[in-house]
Every structure is written in C-alpha cells, then in structure tokens.
Design an enzyme around this catalytic site. Structure first.
Site, short mmCIF file in Angstrom:
data_model
loop_
_atom_site.label_atom_id
_atom_site.label_comp_id
_atom_site.label_asym_id
_atom_site.label_seq_id
_atom_site.Cartn_x
_atom_site.Cartn_y
_atom_site.Cartn_z
N HIS A 175 51.89 139.43 -27.13
CA HIS A 175 52.53 138.84 -26.84
C HIS A 175 53.84 138.10 -27.44
CE1 HIS A 175 52.58 134.25 -27.60
NE2 HIS A 175 51.01 133.69 -26.85
N ARG A 192 55.28 127.24 -24.17
CA ARG A 192 55.67 126.98 -22.91
C ARG A 192 55.11 126.40 -21.94
NH1 ARG A 192 54.14 132.61 -20.90
NH2 ARG A 192 52.70 133.32 -23.28
#
Ligand SMILES: Cc1cc2nc3c(=O)[nH]c(=O)nc-3n(C[C@H](O)[C@H](O)[C@H](O)COP(=O)(O)OP(=O)(O)OC[C@H]3O[C@@H](n4cnc5c(N)ncnc54)[C@H](O)[C@@H]3O)c2cc1C
Length: 576
Positions: free
Chosen positions: A237, A258
C-alpha cells in the site's frame, strides 16, 4: 496429554470471514455446535477491525454489478477467478443490508438518508460504503456482539490452530489448537472446518497488517497438502506512515485520502504520479502508486526520512478533520497535522492476494475443509482494489457458514487420526525441549529484511534467487532454535511458531515470483517489466512427495475477456 473437544462446525479465525461464518452457521440451526478459535481476543484481533476506508458494494445506478466486476478484473490483472469475483459483486449488496438490518451496523448516510458511497482508487463509480474512516471497528463490534449472543457458539480466545486433522478417509476432521494462556494442546474434532485466519504478509519488514497474523492458515493448508495460487501477489500500500524509530512505521493512512483528491509529492515537491500514470494520477491503483513511490525514494527523490509526502491540506482543514477523523488522530499521535500540512509516507506491506485454491462455495480440494477471506486465493487476482477486502471476508464468510451448516447434516462425526495429534504435539513442543543454537529474533529480522529487499516491490531473478537461498537457510536454522521457559504465555515460543509459518509461506512467495517471468499487478519484475504476450496464467504451488511443485494454469475467462474497449454496463438497482 492432549485434551479433546467435539464440535459440528469449527471456525479457525475470527475476523470478518470467521465471524460472519459463525453467525450464518449458528443461525442455520440452534442445534448446531459452532466453535470459533481465535489467536487473540474476540473482536480485537486480525485486520477486519483495522479496515478504515470501507466496503465496496453496488447500491444504485449508474453503478452496476458489471462495472464492479470489470473494475475488479482490471485491477486484478485479469488473473482472478471470475466466478469468485462475480459471487463477490453479486452478493455484496445483500451482505451490506444484512450487516445493517440483521447485525446492527450503521453506515454513513447522505443528506437524503441513503447509504453514502465514496470514491476509491481504481473504481469507475463511487462505491465504497463506510462508517467515517473507521469502518472495521463498526463491523467487528457489531459482529462480536452478535456472536456473544448466540448460545450455540463457543469461542476459544487466545488459542491458535497449529495443525489440521484428517480422518482415516483423508477428510478434514478438525484441528489441533494451542491454548496460548496455558501452553496446553487441544484436539478439536469437527464435521466441517473453516480456514479464516486472514493470510498475513508479516514476513516483510514494513507492514500495515495486524501483527498477530503469521500466515498460519496458509501454512496449515500447505502442510495438509492443499494447492495455493497467486502467492507471488503481495500487495503493498502506498501510504504507510513514516515514524523514524517507531514500530508504527508502516501503519496505514487510508486510500480515501487519495480518492478525495490528496496529492503525492516527492522530496523535490513534484507530483510524481505525472510520470507514472498521468491520466489517473494519485487515483491510480495501489500497485502502481506504491511502485512509483518506491522508485522515487530509491532514485534519491525521497523526503528526509526516506518517504514521499501525502498532502490533503488543500481540501480544507475542517473537511479533512470531519471526513478522516481516525487518520487525523493517528497522525496527531505522532506530532503530524494531516489536516494542515503534508505527512511523510512510504509503501507498506498490506495484503496477500494469493491463497488457498477454492471454489465460489468456499470448498477446498479436501472434503469437509472450507476457506474464506484473505486465506483464500482467486478473488483479487494480481491486485486487490480498496474496499473489496472486507466485502470478500463477509460475503464468503457468510457463504461458508451456510454451506458448512448444510454440509454437516447427515455427516458422521469423524474419527481423529491419533498419530497426527501425537506428531503435532511433538513438533509444536520441539523448541521447548532443546538448547538454543540460533537466535530466534536475529532470524526474524533476517527474514523480514530479505523479503523486503529481495522479494518486495521490485523483484528480479538474481534477488529472488538470493531470497530462496536465504529463506531455506532461515528455515533450517529455525529447527535449531530453542525457547526457554514454561508453556503459559510464552512469547518466544509463539514467535517461533509464527516464524516457522512465515518462513514456509515466504518460500512459496519466492518460488511463485520466480515462476512469473513478467510484470503484472502487484508483481513487478525489473528483468521482465512488461506482461507476457502469451496466454494469461496463474501460478500454482503444491507438494508432491514432500517436494514443492510450481506450475502455471491458464485463466478461464468465464465472464469477461480482457479488452481495451470499455464494455456496455447494465445498471442494477438492488432496491428491487
Ligand atoms: C490497515 C488496514 C486497512 C484496511 N482497510 C481496508 C478497507 O478499507 N477496505 C477493505 O475492503 N479492506 C481493507 N483492508 C483489508 C481487510 O482488512 C481484509 O481484507 C479483511 O479484513 C480480511 O478478513 P479476514 O476475516 O480474512 O481476516 P482478519 O480480519 O485478519 O482475521 C483473521 C483472524 O484469524 C485469527 N488467526 C490468525 N491466525 C490464527 C491461528 N493460528 N489460529 C486461530 N486464529 C488465528 C486472527 O486473530 C483474526 O481473528 C485493510 C487491511 C489493513 C491491514
């Protein structure tokens, strides 16, 4: 002397998969005895509790099941088991309803009172259902309350499964369990057994996942002769916290940052995703973003502490505080102000896409043995989309519960193979009987560094070869490690068991990564940077006469074939 216990349905692991399975099996019939074994405390252990971002399910047009299917297959590099993916997307909306209306979860709402769905990377629609940014706590708390309320469910806390049992016909017959509190073993005979121990790539140096996991379910399955697939597909990640000198390095800042428009910048202040995926930028899939961050850092464009910056401050401090309460608090604990400035992050090891070969009904190749959640392979292919993990665990956990409840009807209670019980007791206790000839924690550090450096985000044949030799050496050295002290709460003993399983699974990851001579999804080979032009395949590992056999299997495109053109989508309104 190993104690005995008999049950109908044995569930190993108590995350989203284990608990949903327990509830569905228990509710199928009050006369069914369901036993849940959990390495930690009920409701507290495993990764489902750590779920921040949320849960993918199609609730209304213009989203559609076909779009969810396509996003998952595209994200997965087209090596997913398409029937499993279809099961996931088809069942997820109903499972969300069940979580709310039957088990008492409550997810965030829009102003009109509908379930709110937010954008997540790699998805064509806003699909991710959530409770703030602490969705897993809501799900696990409610499921735990429900399990506690079922009279026909017995929970064995701080107990770990150490080996699977079979009967004389080779069918699964339960498991040998070690009570961590007392150090005593218990042989649990069962008519159906579920592996739901949540994978766990904790053999890597920097991790985001729950540290209580050590790939135990996969190692048990391997020793029981099951085939595993996609083991090279380890997900990294992009946004693990960088906290110099702290074990919290690697702890996750969720994908929604994000999705909401957060920017990633390197040490030079550049939005570096422009170089790697200019169309999707920070909303690109996590494999691409992780690798991009890794390369920026490796090529000397990192931050002072060897990371990159994530910046959401332009979204407005109040908005960030409201939408990402958990993340803001987590950063504040370490003196970082996520709402008002950039925070240093780096890639972190997050999830295993690979796992045990199973079908959409959670059946494995061994009769009476089932698998659900992160222990299973096939749903996510080469890369898991954010929001599909907790959906997988609760969807397939529920299916496993239903299937096992039906399976056990009319099945005779199995006769345990006593020789396995005795052999397991000897093997598990072996390190307590010998003097230390190698240091456990040195080996643990070595394995983690080796996997991170040689079998991590960027791989090549030379590095993987070194990893193979190194893992073999560590596994051999482990057989000379002794652990002092008695059995009750003996941490070193538990860590020896953990490291043994981690080394077993590390070897499968490395062998599978060597076999895949191409780059796809989370698996990136700098010596083979493109996908192979030939037929798309999965990598399988199994044992034959004690030797590891690695092979390729072609992918069956039962629902959708890879095509560059976007498909026509069919809108589905699940309110009907
Ligand atoms: C920080 C973080 C954030 C995440 N955020 C999201 C998200 O926003 N959305 C999403 O979809 N997914 C997310 N995921 C992934 C998601 O958590 C997993 O896909 C999912 O929770 C796996 O569920 P599971 O039931 O298979 O395993 P887990 O929930 O991990 O449960 C495994 C269980 O097995 C037990 N166990 C392990 N070994 C043994 C043993 N030997 N004997 C007995 N019990 C054992 C553990 O104690 C635990 O109870 C996130 C993961 C992490 C780490």
């Amino acid at each position: 002397m190993t104690e005995r216990l008999a049950t109908d349905v044995l569930i190993l692991g108590a995350g989203g998969a284990g608990l949903t399975a327990a509830l569905r099996a228990a509710d199928a019939s009050p006369s069914l005895r369901v036993t849940v074994v959990v390495k930690g405390l009920l409701g507290r252990a495993g990764c489902t509790r750590m779920v921040q971002g949320g849960y993918n399910a199609v609730l209304a047009a213009p989203d559609s099941l076909e779009a969810h299917l396509r996003d998952t297959l595209e994200g997965g590099g087209w090596i997913n088991d398409q029937e499993m993916v279809w099961t996931l997307v088809r069942e997820a909306p109903g499972r969300v309803q069940e979580l709310e209306t039957r088990y008492g979860c409550f997810f965030d709402r829009t102003a009109e009172g509908r379930i709110h769905q937010k954008p997540f990377a790699g998805q064509s629609h806003d699909r991710t259902i959530h409770r703030g940014d602490l969705t897993g706590i809501e799900i696990m708390n409610r499921l735990t309350e429900q399990v506690r309320a079922r009279a026909n469910v017995t929970v064995l806390e701080e107990c770990r499964a150490v080996e699977l049992l079979a009967d004389d016909a080779g069918r699964a017959a339960g498991a040998v369990v070690l009570d961590i509190r007392s150090g005593e073993l218990l042989a649990v005979g069962a008519r159906a057994t579920l592996l739901a121990m949540g994978g766990g790539p904790t053999m890597y140096k920097v991790i985001a996942c729950s540290a209580d996991k050590s790939a135990d379910g996969l190692a048990l399955a391997w020793r029981a002769g099951l085939e595993l697939r996609d083991m090279e597909m380890v997900q990294f990640h992009p946004t693990g916290l960088v906290i110099p000198g702290s074990l919290m390095t690697g702890a996750l800042l969720e994908e929604g940052l994000r999705g909401a428009g957060g920017h990633l910048r390197n040490g030079l202040g550049e939005r570096f995703m422009q170089r790697y995926d200019p169309a999707r930028m920070e909303r690109s899939t996590r494999d691409l973003v992780s690798r991009a961050s890794f390369l920026e850092i490796a090529e000397g464009r990192g931050t002072p502490n060897g990371g990159v910056w994530i910046d959401v401050s332009h979204l407005g401090a109040d908005n960030v505080e409201r939408a990402f309460r958990g993340m803001v608090r987590r950063c504040r604990d370490f003196g970082r102000d996520l709402a008002r400035g950039p925070v240093e992050v780096q890639p972190t090891t997050h999830f295993m896409m690979g796992g045990i070969v199973a079908d959409s009904s959670c059946r494995t190749m061994v009769e009476a043995l089932f698998v659900a959640g992160e222990d299973a392979g096939g749903v996510h292919g080469a890369n898991r989309l954010g929001g599909n993990g907790v959906a997988e665990s609760t969807v397939f956990g529920g299916i496993a519960g239903d299937v096992m409840a039906e399976f056990v009807v009319g099945q005779r209670a199995s006769r345990l193979d006593e020789s396995v019980v005795e052999r397991t007791a000897l093997a598990v206790n072996a390190p307590r009987r010998r003097a230390a000839d190698a240091d456990l924690y040195t080996l643990q550090r070595e394995l983690r560094a080796l996997m991170w450096d040689k079998a991590g985000l960027v791989r090549d044949a030379a590095g993987l070869g070194e990893a193979r030799v190194g893992v073999e050496r560590i596994a051999a050295a482990l057989r000379r490690v002794g652990v002092p002290g008695h059995g009750a709460f003996n941490i070193a003993w538990q860590d020896w068991l953990n490291l043994s399983n981690q080394a077993t699974i590390a070897a499968l990851i490395v062998a599978s990564a060597l076999e895949r001579t191409e780059s796809r999804g989370a698996h990136y080979r700098s010596d083979f940077p493109s996908p192979e032009p030939g037929p798309i395949f999965t990598v399988r590992v199994r044992q034959r006469r004690g030797e590891m056999v690695v092979s390729r299997a072609p992918v069956d495109f039962t629902r959708m074939a890879p095509s560059p053109a976007p498909p026509a989508t069919v809108a589905v309104d699940i309110g009907d």
